[in-house]
Design an enzyme around this catalytic site. Structure first.
Site, PDB file in Angstrom:
ATOM      1  N   CYS A 109       0.434  -1.446   0.192  1.00  0.00           N
ATOM      2  CA  CYS A 109       0.092   0.289   0.266  1.00  0.00           C
ATOM      3  C   CYS A 109       0.592   1.506  -0.526  1.00  0.00           C
ATOM      4  O   CYS A 109       2.004   1.284  -1.542  1.00  0.00           O
ATOM      5  CB  CYS A 109      -0.725   0.283   1.215  1.00  0.00           C
ATOM      6  SG  CYS A 109      -1.937   1.338   1.564  1.00  0.00           S
ATOM      7  N   HIS A 212      -3.668  -5.186   0.504  1.00  0.00           N
ATOM      8  CA  HIS A 212      -3.223  -5.596   1.771  1.00  0.00           C
ATOM      9  C   HIS A 212      -3.098  -7.679   2.069  1.00  0.00           C
ATOM     10  O   HIS A 212      -3.869  -7.765   2.108  1.00  0.00           O
ATOM     11  CB  HIS A 212      -4.058  -4.876   2.860  1.00  0.00           C
ATOM     12  CG  HIS A 212      -3.793  -3.320   2.967  1.00  0.00           C
ATOM     13  ND1 HIS A 212      -2.651  -3.275   3.742  1.00  0.00           N
ATOM     14  CD2 HIS A 212      -4.038  -2.134   2.581  1.00  0.00           C
ATOM     15  CE1 HIS A 212      -2.407  -2.036   4.163  1.00  0.00           C
ATOM     16  NE2 HIS A 212      -3.231  -1.469   3.354  1.00  0.00           N
ATOM     17  N   GLU A 214      -1.651  -9.109   4.049  1.00  0.00           N
ATOM     18  CA  GLU A 214      -1.229  -9.186   5.379  1.00  0.00           C
ATOM     19  C   GLU A 214      -2.420  -9.313   5.829  1.00  0.00           C
ATOM     20  O   GLU A 214      -2.700  -9.685   6.787  1.00  0.00           O
ATOM     21  CB  GLU A 214      -0.071  -8.611   6.132  1.00  0.00           C
ATOM     22  CG  GLU A 214      -0.938  -7.106   6.552  1.00  0.00           C
ATOM     23  CD  GLU A 214      -1.623  -6.161   5.183  1.00  0.00           C
ATOM     24  OE1 GLU A 214      -0.786  -6.634   4.241  1.00  0.00           O
ATOM     25  OE2 GLU A 214      -1.899  -5.021   6.165  1.00  0.00           O
TER      26      GLU A 214
END
Ligand code: MN
Length: 236
Positions: A109, A212, A214
Site C-alpha cells: 500500500c 493488503h 497481510e
C-alpha cells in the site's frame, strides 16, 4: 532461524507522546511466511539506517498515512490525508540504501508508493478527485475479505505466486501510482487502470502491492504464499 525482516511503522505524534504503531497483521504475515519480524523505529540518522540494514535480510515497507506530495515535487491538494514527513524521509532513505545494497524489499500500500517515489515516480494525491471514473478503492469495514478484482500479467511475480491472471483482493487506499518509477513495471491493475502491483525490471528484488495481503491471510490462507515467496527471496 529464518530470514530477519525489518518492518517500518506508523509514527503518531500526539501532544505529549510520540507513538510508534504497527498493525500486528504484518507481524503475523511475516511469521506465517517463515520470517523473523522486527520493527524499525523512525530515525533520521543515515548511519543508524545503515545499521538497521546490517541486521536484516529484507525490508517490508508497511501501509499507513499519505506521503507528502512535496516528496515528488507537488503542492498538496485539499483532499490530502494525514502526513508524517519524518516517516516519509526515513522510509525513502531506508529504501534507497536497501536498494543500493541489493536487500530485497516488499512494499504494501503506502510502501508500494514509497518505492515508486524513491525511484522517481509520482502518485495521485487522491484518485477520486484526480481520476473521477475510478471504481471504489476504499472499503474499510472488513479488510480481510476481497473487494475488487485485479488483472495480473502472466509474466510477473504475482502470477508466479498465485498462478492466476485474476485475483480478488481488498482495497483501502485513496492514493495510487501515477507515473511509474525507474526500473519498475506495472504487473496488475483494476478495471479502471489503477496500479495494484509493481516489480523491478532489473536484477534487484523489489515488489510492491497496493492491496493488503497481510489482512487477507485470516480469511484466505492462499495469501500467505506471497509472504512465503518474499521471505524465501530474503534467504542469504
Ligand atoms: Mn484498490
Amino acid at each position: 532461524m529464518g530470514p530477519v525482516i525489518g518492518l517500518t511503522a506508523q509514527y503518531e505524534q500526539l501532544v505529549n507522546k510520540k507513538m510508534l504503531e504497527i498493525n500486528n497483521t504484518y507481524v503475523d504475515a511475516i511469521l506465517e511466511g517463515g520470517g523473523i519480524p522486527i520493527v524499525l523505529p523512525i530515525v533520521m540518522d543515515a548511519d543508524t539506517i545503515d545499521n538497521y540494514l546490517d541486521l536484516v535480510d529484507g525490508i517490508l515497507l508497511t501501509g499507513g498515512g499519505d506521503i507528502s506530495p512535496l516528496s515528488f515535487g507537488e503542492e498538496p491538494i485539499k483532499e490530502i490525508g494525514s502526513i508524517c514527513i519524518a516517516r516519509d524521509k526515513m522510509e525513502l532513505e531506508l529504501f534507497r540504501r536497501a536498494y543500493e545494497r541489493d536487500i530485497p524489499v516488499l512494499g504494501i500500500c503506502r510502501g508500494l508508493q514509497i518505492i515508486n517515489i524513491a525511484l522517481e515516480g509520482t502518485v495521485y494525491q487522491d484518485i477520486f478527485v484526480q481520476l473521477p471514473y475510478s471504481i471504489a478503492h476504499v472499503y474499510s469495514e472488513n479488510v480481510s475479505q476481497g473487494f475488487h478484482t485485479i488483472n495480473i500479467l502472466k509474466d510477473s511475480l504475482l502470477y508466479e505466486i498465485f498462478g492466476k491472471d485474476k485475483l480478488v483482493v481488498n482495497s483501502q487506499h485513496h492514493q495510487s501510482i501515477k507515473d511509474i518509477g525507474e526500473n519498475l513495471r506495472v504487473t496488475s491493475t483494476t478495471v479502471d487502470g489503477i496500479v495494484e502491483s509493481v516489480e523491478s525490471t532489473n536484477d534487484k528484488f523489489v515488489f510492491g502491492v497496493q492491496f493488503h495481503p497481510e489482512a487477507m491471510i485470516y480469511n484466505d490462507k492462499e495469501f500467505i504464499k506471497l509472504f512465503n515467496y518474499f521471505v524465501n527471496k530474503c534467504k542469504k
